[in-house]
Each structure stands twice: as C-alpha cells, then as structure tokens.
Scaffold this active site. Structure first.
Site, short mmCIF file in Angstrom:
data_model
loop_
_atom_site.label_atom_id
_atom_site.label_comp_id
_atom_site.label_asym_id
_atom_site.label_seq_id
_atom_site.Cartn_x
_atom_site.Cartn_y
_atom_site.Cartn_z
N HIS A 160 27.50 104.24 33.85
CA HIS A 160 28.52 104.55 32.82
C HIS A 160 29.41 105.73 33.21
O HIS A 160 30.35 106.05 32.48
CB HIS A 160 27.87 104.83 31.46
CG HIS A 160 27.11 103.66 30.91
ND1 HIS A 160 27.69 102.43 30.69
CD2 HIS A 160 25.79 103.51 30.58
CE1 HIS A 160 26.77 101.58 30.23
NE2 HIS A 160 25.61 102.21 30.16
N ASP A 285 16.93 96.24 30.90
CA ASP A 285 17.03 96.33 29.44
C ASP A 285 17.48 95.00 28.83
O ASP A 285 17.69 94.91 27.62
CB ASP A 285 17.93 97.50 29.00
CG ASP A 285 19.15 97.71 29.86
OD1 ASP A 285 19.43 96.86 30.73
OD2 ASP A 285 19.85 98.72 29.66
C1 FKS Z 1 21.35 103.76 20.55
C2 FKS Z 1 22.76 103.70 21.14
C3 FKS Z 1 22.73 103.45 22.62
C4 FKS Z 1 23.66 104.45 24.70
C5 FKS Z 1 23.27 103.28 25.54
C6 FKS Z 1 23.26 103.68 26.99
C7 FKS Z 1 22.72 102.63 27.91
C8 FKS Z 1 22.45 103.18 29.31
C9 FKS Z 1 22.15 102.15 30.39
C10 FKS Z 1 21.89 102.86 31.73
F1 FKS Z 1 21.65 101.99 32.68
F2 FKS Z 1 22.92 103.59 32.08
F3 FKS Z 1 20.83 103.63 31.64
N1 FKS Z 1 23.72 104.23 23.28
N2 FKS Z 1 21.14 105.01 19.85
O1 FKS Z 1 21.02 101.39 30.07
O2 FKS Z 1 23.21 101.24 30.56
ZN ZN Z 2 21.66 99.52 30.07
#
Ligand code: FKS
Ligand code: ZN
Length: 348
Positions: A160, A285
């Site tokens: 990101h 994920d």
């Molecule tokens: C829940 C809201 C989620 C952020 C999600 C970030 C995902 C990160 C990812 C990485 F690979 F970068 F780790 N907001 N409170 O899994 O894409």
């Molecule tokens: Zn992710």
C-alpha cells in the site's frame, strides 16, 4: 526454498488501529511473522538467512526522498511536541486539499503522507520498515545470483506504500523495491503478481507510467473494501506503461472457483508480457477465516496458487504481505511455497 528473515520486524508494534467507529487492537502484529517462521522450520522448507544491508538508494529508487525523510524523523517530531504514543494523522489530503506541500508540522505532513488511521509510526518503526525492505532486497539479490525462488518474510508489509504516501500497515513498498533492484541489475522486464486480498495501490502507483514492470492484482473490489478508490478494472497504466497494469477486482464473498479463474487471467497476461522474473506480493488474507477480509479460500487452495505460479517457469521472489487469521497463517503461507516448489520440481 530459502527464506530471508530478520528479527528487526519486532521493532514495529502498532498500538492499535481505528476502524468502523472504534480503536481496535492491531491486526498486523509481530506474532504473524513468528507463526510463519515456525511453520517454515516445522516443514524444513529451507535455510533461513538474515538480510544484508543495502544502500538507501535502493529505497529512494522507488520512493520520494521527502517521504523517506519523513518516515525516519516523524516520531522524533511527534515526541518533540510532548506527545506520547505513536504518530497518527488527524486529517487526510482529500477534498481538494493541496498535495504539493511536502513540509510543515508533523500533523501537516501526516495529513499529506498517510492515507489512513491504521498505520502508526512508533519510535522504532523506521528500523523495522528498513529491515523489511532489506529482506526483499536480499531475496532479489539471491535471484540475481541464480536462486530459482526465494521467500522474503517481510514485516511490516509494503504494497500500500506508493511513491509519496504510506498506509495500510505499510511504510516502504518491499515488492516494488525488489522489482526495481532486479531492473537495476540488468533484468529487463519484471512482473509483479499481487495475490493479497487488498489491491496493491502503492505498487500500482509506483509503476503506473512504466512499461518495464507489469503489475497485476487480484483483490476485493474497491467499491466495498480497502484501499477504496483505486484498483478498478479500467486502470490500465499510462504513457509508456499503457497496458502494463491489470486489475482483477472480485465481488464480496468470492470463493476459489472465481479466484482461480482470475489467477488464470493474471498469469496469461504475465505470459504475454514475457518478463524475465516475477515478484509475488503474497497475502493470504483471502482465507475464509480472515478476520478483516471477505473472500472464501480454504487452506487446501494455497498449494494450488503456488503450483499455478510455478507454471510461469521464472525466477520468483515471494514477498510477504497480509493475512490476519494468525493461527492458520503459517500453514497457509507455507502451503503456497510448497505448492510452488513441488510443481517447479516436476517441471524440471
Ligand atoms: C479494519 C480496516 C482495515 C486496513 C487494511 C490494510 C490491509 C493490509 C494488507 C497488507 F498486505 F498490506 F498487509 N484497514 N479496521 O493486508 O493489504
Ligand atoms: Zn491485504
């Protein structure tokens, strides 16, 4: 397959993230790397090596120097205002606010550089982020030396983080840094295949106008999940990069059949691009029990992802990204790597 891993990831511990109206414990935590490493040892996947140090030029080859300076100094600026805890923004650069101003107070810069409320900077975050980038660089260097495939057990993740912004638990874009390293070592064309549940907006941003690095991502439709507002199917690249960006957004609840179909499409596009090496932004994920994601892959599907990636028959760097069902995380990640190795062996 060798793994590149550093204990320095422990220097980044998020105190929590803001989401859906509440501050909640961080999903992206040190235990994630621990369980992956434990599984690697359990199945004897291969040697686990510490990363080498690389010059900061390897990072500034894809990130703006002002972002790098900010990440290094942000927590000191924060503490100088007598604030405790970690640095989070209180506003964001939407709504016609200026993005050409790169200076100002720490809050001004947080507003400019950070895209969300889930990516705090602590006193030691920079060291962890740099250690993570060094893992990806060391893995890329091994590919240049002739390893067929290497796993960079990166934490914090990276996809990101863009040229001049960070967020989504990411500070430095490890996959992009590795891809650029390969380019600078004479590899003419590199493909990045992003299989994390979330769109790799940062990686797309970095290579959007370039024709030498192909980016393809399979992810949750940004109409319903993070990072929102980027990752749509009509984003095809620009200028010399026209046609070198491919987004395959999938609907809420997508399962293996749908996901595997997208992977076939992604791999067909990679073959047409004909790269000399591949970087896989490896997130698991997409797993059914992931606490923050909405796809429905099962543990038995992960070896098949690895198997499919191996059909490219190219030197491959796996770069760890997301996956938050911690108990099953090690098995799911290593399943991809073992699926790859088994398929790569039978191809020879
Ligand atoms: C829940 C809201 C989620 C952020 C999600 C970030 C995902 C990160 C990812 C990485 F690979 F970068 F780790 N907001 N409170 O899994 O894409
Ligand atoms: Zn992710």
């Amino acid at each position: 397959m060798r793994t590149i891993y550093s204990d320095r990831h422990r220097l980044h511990v998020s105190p929590g993230e803001f989401g859906f109206g509440a501050v909640v414990p961080a999903f992206e935590k040190p235990e994630r790397a621990d369980i992956i490493l434990a599984r690697i040892r359990e199945v004897s996947l291969g040697d686990v090596l510490s990363p080498d140090e690389f010059p900061l030029e390897c990072v500034s080859a894809v990130h703006a120097p002002f972002l790098i300076d900010f990440l290094q100094g942000a927590h000191a600026e924060w503490s100088a205002l007598n604030r405790s805890g970690a640095a989070y923004p209180i506003t964001w650069a939407g709504g016609g606010l200026r993005r050409d101003r790169t200076g100002g107070s720490v809050d001004t810069k947080l507003a400019r550089y950070c895209i969300d409320a889930a990516t705090p900077i602590t006193a030691t975050t920079w060291q962890a982020a740099l250690g993570s980038a060094n893992c990806a660089l060391t893995a890329a260097a091994r590919i240049v030396k002739g390893d067929p495939a290497v796993f960079a057990l990166c934490r914090p993740p990276g996809h990101h983080a863009g040229i001049d912004h960070y967020g989504g638990y990411c500070f430095l874009n490890n996959a992009a840094i590795a891809a650029q390293y390969l380019r600078d070592r004479g590899i003419q064309k590199v493909a990045i295949v992003d299989v994390d549940y979330h769109h790799g907006n940062g990686t797309q941003h970095i290579f959007y106008k370039r024709g030498d690095v192909f980016f393809v991502s399979i992810h949750a439709d940004p109409d319903f999940d993070y990072p929102f507002l980027l990752g749509y199917g009509d984003e095809k690249g620009a200028g010399p990069g026209e046609g070198a960006n491919l987004n395959l957004p999938l609907p809420d609840g997508a399962g293996w059949d749908r996901w595997a179909e997208a992977l076939q499409e992604a791999l067909a596009a990679v073959r047409r691009f004909a790269p000399e090496a591949v970087i896989v932004s490896l997130g698991v994920d997409t797993y059914r029990n992931d606490p923050i994601c909405r796809f429905k892959l099962d543990t038995e599907h992960y070896p098949r992802i690895g198997e499919q990636l191996a059909t490219l028959g190219l030197p491959t760097v796996f770069v760890m990204e997301g996956g938050y069902a911690v108990a099953e995380l090690g098995v799911n990640v290593v399943n991809v790597l073992q699926g790859f190795e088994a398929a790569a062996r039978t191809r020879q």
